[in-house]
Design a protein around this motif. Sequence first.
Motif, PDB file in Angstrom:
ATOM      1  N   GLU A  14       0.823  -1.205   0.000  1.00 37.32           N
ATOM      2  CA  GLU A  14       0.000   0.000   0.000  1.00 37.32           C
ATOM      3  C   GLU A  14       0.859   1.258   0.000  1.00 37.32           C
ATOM      4  N   TYR A  15       1.938   1.255   0.767  1.00 39.97           N
ATOM      5  CA  TYR A  15       2.842   2.411   0.813  1.00 39.97           C
ATOM      6  C   TYR A  15       3.475   2.655  -0.551  1.00 39.97           C
ATOM      7  N   ILE A  16       3.937   1.598  -1.193  1.00 34.98           N
ATOM      8  CA  ILE A  16       4.578   1.740  -2.503  1.00 34.98           C
ATOM      9  C   ILE A  16       3.582   2.301  -3.520  1.00 34.98           C
ATOM     10  N   ILE A  17       2.350   1.853  -3.469  1.00 28.22           N
ATOM     11  CA  ILE A  17       1.331   2.346  -4.402  1.00 28.22           C
ATOM     12  C   ILE A  17       1.007   3.815  -4.127  1.00 28.22           C
ATOM     13  N   GLU A  18       0.782   4.153  -2.862  1.00 24.67           N
ATOM     14  CA  GLU A  18       0.395   5.523  -2.505  1.00 24.67           C
ATOM     15  C   GLU A  18       1.483   6.535  -2.824  1.00 24.67           C
ATOM     16  N   SER A  19       2.730   6.187  -2.556  1.00 27.48           N
ATOM     17  CA  SER A  19       3.816   7.150  -2.714  1.00 27.48           C
ATOM     18  C   SER A  19       4.686   6.899  -3.934  1.00 27.48           C
ATOM     19  N   LYS A  20       4.378   5.839  -4.681  1.00 26.85           N
ATOM     20  CA  LYS A  20       5.195   5.427  -5.823  1.00 26.85           C
ATOM     21  C   LYS A  20       6.665   5.293  -5.414  1.00 26.85           C
ATOM     22  N   ALA A  21       6.846   4.763  -4.231  1.00 24.63           N
ATOM     23  CA  ALA A  21       8.171   4.651  -3.630  1.00 24.63           C
ATOM     24  C   ALA A  21       8.992   3.537  -4.270  1.00 24.63           C
ATOM     25  N   THR A  22      10.290   3.706  -4.186  1.00 19.55           N
ATOM     26  CA  THR A  22      11.209   2.655  -4.607  1.00 19.55           C
ATOM     27  C   THR A  22      11.334   1.651  -3.460  1.00 19.55           C
ATOM     28  N   VAL A  23      11.937   0.514  -3.758  1.00 24.10           N
ATOM     29  CA  VAL A  23      12.182  -0.493  -2.720  1.00 24.10           C
ATOM     30  C   VAL A  23      13.050   0.121  -1.620  1.00 24.10           C
ATOM     31  N   ARG A  24      14.039   0.896  -2.014  1.00 31.04           N
ATOM     32  CA  ARG A  24      14.937   1.528  -1.045  1.00 31.04           C
ATOM     33  C   ARG A  24      14.185   2.469  -0.110  1.00 31.04           C
ATOM     34  N   LYS A  25      13.307   3.301  -0.668  1.00 34.41           N
ATOM     35  CA  LYS A  25      12.535   4.230   0.168  1.00 34.41           C
ATOM     36  C   LYS A  25      11.590   3.493   1.107  1.00 34.41           C
ATOM     37  N   ALA A  26      10.963   2.441   0.604  1.00 37.94           N
ATOM     38  CA  ALA A  26      10.048   1.658   1.433  1.00 37.94           C
ATOM     39  C   ALA A  26      10.812   0.987   2.575  1.00 37.94           C
ATOM     40  N   ALA A  27      11.991   0.477   2.275  1.00 34.41           N
ATOM     41  CA  ALA A  27      12.808  -0.174   3.302  1.00 34.41           C
ATOM     42  C   ALA A  27      13.191   0.826   4.384  1.00 34.41           C
ATOM     43  N   GLN A  28      13.563   2.016   3.965  1.00 33.09           N
ATOM     44  CA  GLN A  28      13.932   3.063   4.916  1.00 33.09           C
ATOM     45  C   GLN A  28      12.744   3.440   5.793  1.00 33.09           C
ATOM     46  N   LYS A  29      11.591   3.623   5.179  1.00 31.43           N
ATOM     47  CA  LYS A  29      10.386   4.035   5.895  1.00 31.43           C
ATOM     48  C   LYS A  29       9.962   3.000   6.948  1.00 31.43           C
ATOM     49  N   PHE A  30      10.067   1.702   6.611  1.00 33.64           N
ATOM     50  CA  PHE A  30       9.604   0.650   7.509  1.00 33.64           C
ATOM     51  C   PHE A  30      10.711   0.058   8.377  1.00 33.64           C
ATOM     52  N   GLY A  31      11.946   0.511   8.175  1.00 34.31           N
ATOM     53  CA  GLY A  31      13.048   0.034   9.005  1.00 34.31           C
ATOM     54  C   GLY A  31      13.407  -1.424   8.771  1.00 34.31           C
ATOM     55  N   VAL A  32      13.287  -1.877   7.527  1.00 30.41           N
ATOM     56  CA  VAL A  32      13.663  -3.239   7.164  1.00 30.41           C
ATOM     57  C   VAL A  32      14.645  -3.169   5.997  1.00 30.41           C
ATOM     58  N   SER A  33      15.219  -4.305   5.647  1.00 32.99           N
ATOM     59  CA  SER A  33      16.189  -4.322   4.550  1.00 32.99           C
ATOM     60  C   SER A  33      15.480  -4.300   3.196  1.00 32.99           C
ATOM     61  N   LYS A  34      16.236  -3.924   2.164  1.00 27.93           N
ATOM     62  CA  LYS A  34      15.691  -3.942   0.807  1.00 27.93           C
ATOM     63  C   LYS A  34      15.298  -5.361   0.416  1.00 27.93           C
ATOM     64  N   SER A  35      16.062  -6.336   0.874  1.00 33.41           N
ATOM     65  CA  SER A  35      15.754  -7.733   0.573  1.00 33.41           C
ATOM     66  C   SER A  35      14.408  -8.138   1.164  1.00 33.41           C
ATOM     67  N   THR A  36      14.135  -7.675   2.366  1.00 33.73           N
ATOM     68  CA  THR A  36      12.862  -7.974   3.020  1.00 33.73           C
ATOM     69  C   THR A  36      11.701  -7.362   2.253  1.00 33.73           C
ATOM     70  N   VAL A  37      11.864  -6.105   1.855  1.00 36.28           N
ATOM     71  CA  VAL A  37      10.809  -5.440   1.085  1.00 36.28           C
ATOM     72  C   VAL A  37      10.566  -6.202  -0.209  1.00 36.28           C
ATOM     73  N   HIS A  38      11.639  -6.523  -0.897  1.00 36.38           N
ATOM     74  CA  HIS A  38      11.503  -7.208  -2.172  1.00 36.38           C
ATOM     75  C   HIS A  38      10.798  -8.557  -2.003  1.00 36.38           C
ATOM     76  N   LYS A  39      11.204  -9.307  -0.993  1.00 36.73           N
ATOM     77  CA  LYS A  39      10.577 -10.614  -0.760  1.00 36.73           C
ATOM     78  C   LYS A  39       9.100 -10.448  -0.388  1.00 36.73           C
ATOM     79  N   ASP A  40       8.809  -9.473   0.472  1.00 37.29           N
ATOM     80  CA  ASP A  40       7.428  -9.245   0.889  1.00 37.29           C
ATOM     81  C   ASP A  40       6.529  -8.898  -0.296  1.00 37.29           C
TER      82      ASP A  40
END
Length: 89
Positions: A14-40
Amino acid sequence: MKGIVEERAAMLGEYIIESKATVRKAAQKFGVSKSTVHKDVSQRLKVLNPALYREVRQILDTNKSERHIRGGLATKNKYLREKSEHLQN
């Protein structure tokens, strides 16, 4: 613990859709790794919510296709900053 991972995947999507965020930005926002975001968003979300997955996939594909442009702009700005600092000294 399982419910938390599923909830995080949906929140990331939902965050990526709302903000058109990159994986890196989403990872930063949620405090997880880029790998975690990508897998999720690429594996877990595909099973949990296929419609949300398709929307996220479109945004991530767009981000990927524009990646070289953002990188070029970042490099350009870096050298402009360095030039400006050099002229000030």
